[in-house]
Structure formats: C-alpha cells, structure tokens
Design an enzyme around this catalytic site. Structure first.
Site, mmCIF file in Angstrom:
data_model
loop_
_atom_site.group_PDB
_atom_site.id
_atom_site.type_symbol
_atom_site.label_atom_id
_atom_site.label_comp_id
_atom_site.label_asym_id
_atom_site.label_seq_id
_atom_site.Cartn_x
_atom_site.Cartn_y
_atom_site.Cartn_z
ATOM 1 N N ASN A 222 -7.634 -2.796 14.400
ATOM 2 C CA ASN A 222 -9.022 -3.138 14.067
ATOM 3 C C ASN A 222 -9.101 -4.342 13.109
ATOM 4 O OD1 ASN A 222 -8.108 -2.041 11.710
ATOM 5 N ND2 ASN A 222 -9.574 -0.365 11.593
ATOM 6 N N GLU B 34 -9.723 -1.922 5.262
ATOM 7 C CA GLU B 34 -10.396 -1.576 6.511
ATOM 8 C C GLU B 34 -11.631 -2.448 6.716
ATOM 9 O OE1 GLU B 34 -8.985 0.188 8.606
ATOM 10 O OE2 GLU B 34 -8.370 2.182 7.939
ATOM 11 N N ASP C 296 0.815 -1.210 0.000
ATOM 12 C CA ASP C 296 0.000 0.000 0.000
ATOM 13 C C ASP C 296 0.852 1.266 0.000
ATOM 14 O OD1 ASP C 296 0.963 -0.415 2.556
ATOM 15 O OD2 ASP C 296 -0.992 -0.747 3.469
ATOM 16 N N HIS D 177 -7.312 -4.740 10.331
ATOM 17 C CA HIS D 177 -7.058 -4.489 8.904
ATOM 18 C C HIS D 177 -5.735 -5.098 8.449
ATOM 19 C CE1 HIS D 177 -5.029 -0.423 9.936
ATOM 20 N NE2 HIS D 177 -4.124 -1.083 9.242
HETATM 21 C C1 GLP Z 1 -0.670 0.356 8.616
HETATM 22 C C2 GLP Z 1 -0.241 -0.466 7.413
HETATM 23 C C3 GLP Z 1 -0.448 -1.946 7.651
HETATM 24 C C4 GLP Z 1 0.132 -2.347 8.998
HETATM 25 C C5 GLP Z 1 -0.590 -1.607 10.090
HETATM 26 C C6 GLP Z 1 -0.080 -1.959 11.477
HETATM 27 O O1 GLP Z 1 -2.002 0.680 8.619
HETATM 28 N N1 GLP Z 1 -0.941 -0.087 6.207
HETATM 29 O O2 GLP Z 1 0.169 -2.670 6.598
HETATM 30 O O3 GLP Z 1 0.009 -3.728 9.190
HETATM 31 O O4 GLP Z 1 -0.369 -0.209 9.880
HETATM 32 O O5 GLP Z 1 1.085 -1.236 11.745
HETATM 33 P P1 GLP Z 1 2.091 -1.514 12.906
HETATM 34 O O6 GLP Z 1 2.909 -2.669 12.489
HETATM 35 O O7 GLP Z 1 2.902 -0.254 12.995
HETATM 36 O O8 GLP Z 1 1.295 -1.760 14.122
#
Ligand code: GLP
Length: 252
Positions: free
Chosen positions: A136, A143, A67, A138
């Site tokens: 959440n 989402e 992404d 995702h």
């Molecule tokens: C973002 C990214 C996800 C990631 C998520 C959790 O939203 N788009 O790919 O898994 O954050 O991030 P973290 O690993 O910092 O908790």
C-alpha cells in the site's frame, strides 16, 4: 532520483548491496538505517558474503532500525530485533553497542518515541536509509494517511499490512496490531535513501511512489522530494512503470 534496474531478486539484491557497501567503504563509521521484511534478505546475504571475503568491515558502523512490533520482546522470533540478529548482525563484526531498534516492550509510548528520536539525533542523523515498500506504499510502518512531519511514533497497523505480514506468523491473530516506527520526517532527514523493491505485488505501489502525486495516501511518494534517493528494483516491480512507458532504457 537514480533508478537502477535489475532483472530479478538476486540482481536487485546485489545492486542494492553495492550501494550499501560503497557507503561503508567511504565512511566506515556511517549510520545505516536498516529495514526488515523479505526484500532486504538478499541484500543482507550479499553483504555477509562480502564481509566473509574480507571486503567489508562493520566494526565502526552504527545502525538504527526503522521499526519494531509493539508488544514483542527482542527474543521473540517474530520481532524485528530477532530478524536483524539472525539475518545480519550475528554474521558480521558490527558491535552490539552500536545497534539500535525501538523497544517493543516499552509501554510508555511518548517515552520510547522520544528516546528513539534522541538516539538518531545523537548519532548525527542517518547516512543511508534502506527501505522496502509495502503493497500500500508504506515505508517503515508509516501507513497511508500519516502526516509527513511525523517522527518516531506508535502506529496502528492497517488490515492490508497485517494480512501482508501474517505469512511470518503462525496465524493472522498473532500479528501485533501496533508498532513503533520512525516517521517520514526521520526518513526524509537521512542524507541518502535506498529503496529496494522486488516482485509484481510491488508494481503498483512503486509506480504511485515514483510517478504519482505526492500524497500521504502513498507514504513513499514523499521520496520524490528527497535529493539523494536510489531506487533499485527488479523487472516485476518495475512492470507497471515500464508498461506506462516511463522507465528509461538502461544498459547496466
Ligand atoms: C513491513 C516492514 C517494512 C517493509 C514492508 C514490506 O511492513 N515494516 O519496512 O518494507 O513490510 O515487506 P516485504 O519486503 O516483506 O515485502
């Protein structure tokens, strides 16, 4: 689904990096689906370390990122392109022409989405998709509520995600409201999937993803239907699953 338990973030990172390195060694021109966020940082550090020791070669590896924020250029320090360059790509021998990430500056949404889907198809699909998980549930930026059959699309980020990601920005107002993300369909078409999680904040999402009903309200729950998924998480992330007596005892 294979579950690997780690005691802490460092051990989680090493175990997850082991799975990625096995993929690279067994298929030197593999297509890796890569992720951003704080979770994969330790995994990338471990891969860089093994690369520096001469144990890993990225020269034929192709990578497709999950992404990118819409509206951020690849030079913007908060962009995922910048994150990947800084935290992995500039430190290993992966070729710039083999790196793919959605173009956050493309205003024409259908054009960018179909360009990205076509890239994934032309590479022959993703061999190993690395995922973190949002609080959440995702994955990528898919989402809660998004259809499982979606491919690359432009997402309106939820308040929860904007708040969670605000820590990387000077203020919450600077967090982009939209992002390009590969869809659940792209993720599910990967030949194998590695989901990494660390910390108590992920405990509920991980429990719902692995043991809850399969529902778009918890995007990661769809992984229960994939036949080649590796889950690597630390004790804190597994805490709710353990509390419910669902976690098998594991030696290694
Ligand atoms: C973002 C990214 C996800 C990631 C998520 C959790 O939203 N788009 O790919 O898994 O954050 O991030 P973290 O690993 O910092 O908790």
């Amino acid at each position: 689904m294979r579950i690997y338990q780690a005691k802490d973030y460092q051990e989680m990172s090493r175990k997850a990096a082991n799975i990625i390195s096995a993929q690279i060694i067994m298929k030197p021109d593999a297509v890796l689906g890569l992720a951003t966020g704080s979770t994969p940082l330790g995994i990338y550090r471990q891969l860089i370390d093994w690369y520096n020791k001469g144990d890993l070669d990225f020269s034929e590896i192709r990578s497709v990122n999950l992404d990118e924020y819409k509206g951020l250029s690849a030079d913007n320090e908060q962009s995922y392109a910048y994150f990947m360059r800084t935290n992995l790509f500039s430190q290993v021998n992966i070729k710039p022409e083999n790196l793919y990430i959605p173009n956050g500056l493309e205003e024409d949404i259908p054009k960018e989405c179909s360009r990205y889907n076509n890239i994934i198809k032309s590479l022959g699909g993703i061999d190993l998709q690395l995922l973190g998980i949002g609080n959440n549930g995702h994955i990528g930026f898919n989402e809660p509520g998004e259809a499982f059959e979606t491919e690359t699309h432009c997402v309106k980020l939820t308040e929860n995600t904007i708040e969670a990601n605000a820590r990387f920005f000077a203020s919450i107002d600077e967090v982009p409201k939209y992002a390009y993300s590969t869809g659940i369909k792209n993720i599910m078409q990967a030949k194998s999937i590695l989901l990494a999680a660390s910390g108590k904040a992920k405990a509920e999402a991980l429990y719902k993803a692995l043991y809850g009903p399969i529902s778009p309200s918890v995007p990661a729950s769809i992984l229960q239907l994939h036949n080649n998924v590796y889950i690597v998480a630390d004790e804190a992330a597994f805490s709710l699953i353990r509390e419910k007596g669902l976690l098998p005892d594991q030696e290694a």
